[in-house]
Structure formats: structure tokens, C-alpha cells
Design a protein around this motif. Structure first.
Motif, PDB file in Angstrom:
ATOM      1  N   VAL A 111      -9.041 -64.444  47.807  1.00  0.00           N
ATOM      2  CA  VAL A 111      -7.845 -64.387  48.653  1.00  0.00           C
ATOM      3  C   VAL A 111      -7.724 -65.650  49.501  1.00  0.00           C
ATOM      4  O   VAL A 111      -6.651 -66.276  49.546  1.00  0.00           O
ATOM      5  CB  VAL A 111      -7.840 -63.126  49.543  1.00  0.00           C
ATOM      6  N   LEU A 112      -8.792 -66.048  50.152  1.00  0.00           N
ATOM      7  CA  LEU A 112      -8.724 -67.246  51.000  1.00  0.00           C
ATOM      8  C   LEU A 112      -8.381 -68.490  50.180  1.00  0.00           C
ATOM      9  O   LEU A 112      -7.559 -69.305  50.607  1.00  0.00           O
ATOM     10  CB  LEU A 112     -10.042 -67.438  51.765  1.00  0.00           C
ATOM     11  N   ARG A 113      -8.993 -68.624  49.013  1.00  0.00           N
ATOM     12  CA  ARG A 113      -8.663 -69.773  48.140  1.00  0.00           C
ATOM     13  C   ARG A 113      -7.209 -69.706  47.697  1.00  0.00           C
ATOM     14  O   ARG A 113      -6.496 -70.708  47.699  1.00  0.00           O
ATOM     15  CB  ARG A 113      -9.576 -69.809  46.920  1.00  0.00           C
ATOM     16  N   GLY A 114      -6.764 -68.518  47.310  1.00  0.00           N
ATOM     17  CA  GLY A 114      -5.384 -68.352  46.859  1.00  0.00           C
ATOM     18  C   GLY A 114      -4.366 -68.658  47.945  1.00  0.00           C
ATOM     19  O   GLY A 114      -3.290 -69.179  47.668  1.00  0.00           O
ATOM     20  N   LEU A 115      -4.723 -68.346  49.178  1.00  0.00           N
ATOM     21  CA  LEU A 115      -3.836 -68.631  50.310  1.00  0.00           C
ATOM     22  C   LEU A 115      -3.993 -70.054  50.831  1.00  0.00           C
ATOM     23  O   LEU A 115      -3.211 -70.493  51.673  1.00  0.00           O
ATOM     24  CB  LEU A 115      -4.113 -67.650  51.453  1.00  0.00           C
ATOM     25  N   GLY A 119     -10.591 -68.599  57.136  1.00  0.00           N
ATOM     26  CA  GLY A 119     -10.649 -67.255  57.682  1.00  0.00           C
ATOM     27  C   GLY A 119     -10.022 -67.151  59.055  1.00  0.00           C
ATOM     28  O   GLY A 119      -9.328 -66.177  59.366  1.00  0.00           O
ATOM     29  N   GLU A 120     -10.243 -68.155  59.892  1.00  0.00           N
ATOM     30  CA  GLU A 120      -9.741 -68.146  61.264  1.00  0.00           C
ATOM     31  C   GLU A 120      -8.215 -68.106  61.335  1.00  0.00           C
ATOM     32  O   GLU A 120      -7.647 -67.818  62.380  1.00  0.00           O
ATOM     33  CB  GLU A 120     -10.248 -69.382  62.024  1.00  0.00           C
ATOM     34  N   ARG A 138     -16.274 -64.091  57.362  1.00  0.00           N
ATOM     35  CA  ARG A 138     -15.508 -65.284  56.988  1.00  0.00           C
ATOM     36  C   ARG A 138     -14.612 -65.774  58.122  1.00  0.00           C
ATOM     37  O   ARG A 138     -13.761 -66.627  57.935  1.00  0.00           O
ATOM     38  CB  ARG A 138     -14.688 -64.982  55.731  1.00  0.00           C
ATOM     39  N   GLY A 139     -14.812 -65.215  59.315  1.00  0.00           N
ATOM     40  CA  GLY A 139     -14.059 -65.659  60.488  1.00  0.00           C
ATOM     41  C   GLY A 139     -12.680 -65.054  60.615  1.00  0.00           C
ATOM     42  O   GLY A 139     -11.900 -65.460  61.476  1.00  0.00           O
TER      43      GLY A 139
END
Length: 178
Positions: A111-115, A119-120, A138-139
């Protein structure tokens, strides 16, 4: 053997986050067929349009993403039944994670890579405490819905009774960013 099935379901949920992953790894099931079967339910019999939730989501300027252990189709059917589908710009589903569902850390990384986000920069709203821990690591700002008082502060940043209460949390998050 309902008792055995129930015990196995609980074991797979505890071990893998979903029954689906356990069935895939240990029973070589056809996952697409299984998911189609379990998601073939008349959602309009249990879900109704939620005007209050629609209003709350409309007032939040942040991009809204679905992150689900279900299929993209089922997630879309649920938010459509609730009358809030228009608010969600993207869906990350079980298929995006190679069936390694939440709380597997891999799902959060996808998800983080896709977005293309850190995390912050994210707020994660969830009704399962076990799914919040990897987000917190992941913050990501974590929000537990229907959380009891005393939710562990090392995992939960905010606890709200209903998802409809998210606007107050988002105001607090935004105030911290300024």
C-alpha cells in the motif's frame, strides 16, 4: 464437523490474518472460486445507504483509500451498498498482496509503495487491533474504531466509537501537522 471447521477458521485467522490464506497454503483451494462463493451475499439485506457517513466523508479533504482483505469487487460492493463509493479513489485488495493479507507486513508495504507515501503521511482507520500494529510500526497514524477505553497507546493513536467520528480525529491530526 462444524466444531473442527470453526477451530480451523480461528487457527488460520490467528496465524495468517484470514481463513483464506490458511486454506490456500494448507488445502490448495481455488482462491478465486472460494472468494466468489463467500462474497456472494445479498449486501442490501444487511447494509443500507448511510447518509451520515456520506456527509462525514464528503467533508474530509484527504484522499480516501480502501485497504481490504477482501477482493476489490467485494469492497466496491460494500461501499456502494453504503452509498459512499464516490469518496474512494483507490482500492488495495487481497489480490494486490498475493493473498498475504493484513496483518502481514507485506500488505502494508504494498500500500505505501502504491501510494508513493511514507507512513507518517497516512492515517489508517481499522476495527481490528491486530491489523493496526503493523501500520503503527510504519509510522502510520492509527485509529481504532469501536475501540474500548484503554486501547494500547503503543499501537493506537486514536480510538473512536464509530467511523462517523473520524472528522474530529482528522482535525487533531491536521493541527499536529501545522
Amino acid at each position: 464437523q462444524p466444531d473442527f471447521a470453526s477451530q480451523l477458521r480461528q487457527q488460520y485467522i490467528a496465524e495468517y490474518g484470514t481463513t483464506t490464506r490458511g486454506l490456500q497454503l494448507h488445502h490448495n483451494i481455488d482462491i478465486a472460486h472460494y472468494l466468489h462463493y463467500v462474497h456472494d451475499v445479498p449486501l442490501d439485506a444487511v447494509l443500507k445507504p448511510d447518509a451520515e457517513l456520506d456527509r462525514v466523508l464528503a467533508e474530509l479533504p484527504q484522499e480516501k483509500i480502501l485497504f481490504t482483505n477482501a477482493t476489490r469487487e467485494h469492497a466496491h460492493n460494500v461501499v456502494s451498498a453504503l452509498g459512499v463509493a464516490r469518496h474512494f479513489t483507490r482500492t488495495f485488495s487481497l489480490l494486490d498482496f498475493d493473498y498475504r493479507s493484513k496483518p502481514d507486513p507485506y500488505a502494508y508495504e504494498v500500500v505505501l509503495r502504491g501510494l508513493k507515501a511514507r507512513g507518517e503521511e497516512c492515517v489508517y482507520i481499522e476495527d481490528s487491533l491486530k491489523n493496526l500494529a503493523p501500520a503503527k510500526e510504519r509510522g502510520i497514524v492509527t485509529v481504532l474504531v469501536d475501540g474500548a477505553q484503554g486501547a494500547p497507546a503503543d499501537i493506537v493513536d486514536f480510538a473512536i466509537a464509530r467511523v462517523h467520528d473520524i472528522a474530529g480525529v482528522m482535525r487533531q491530526v491536521q493541527a499536529k501537522e501545522l
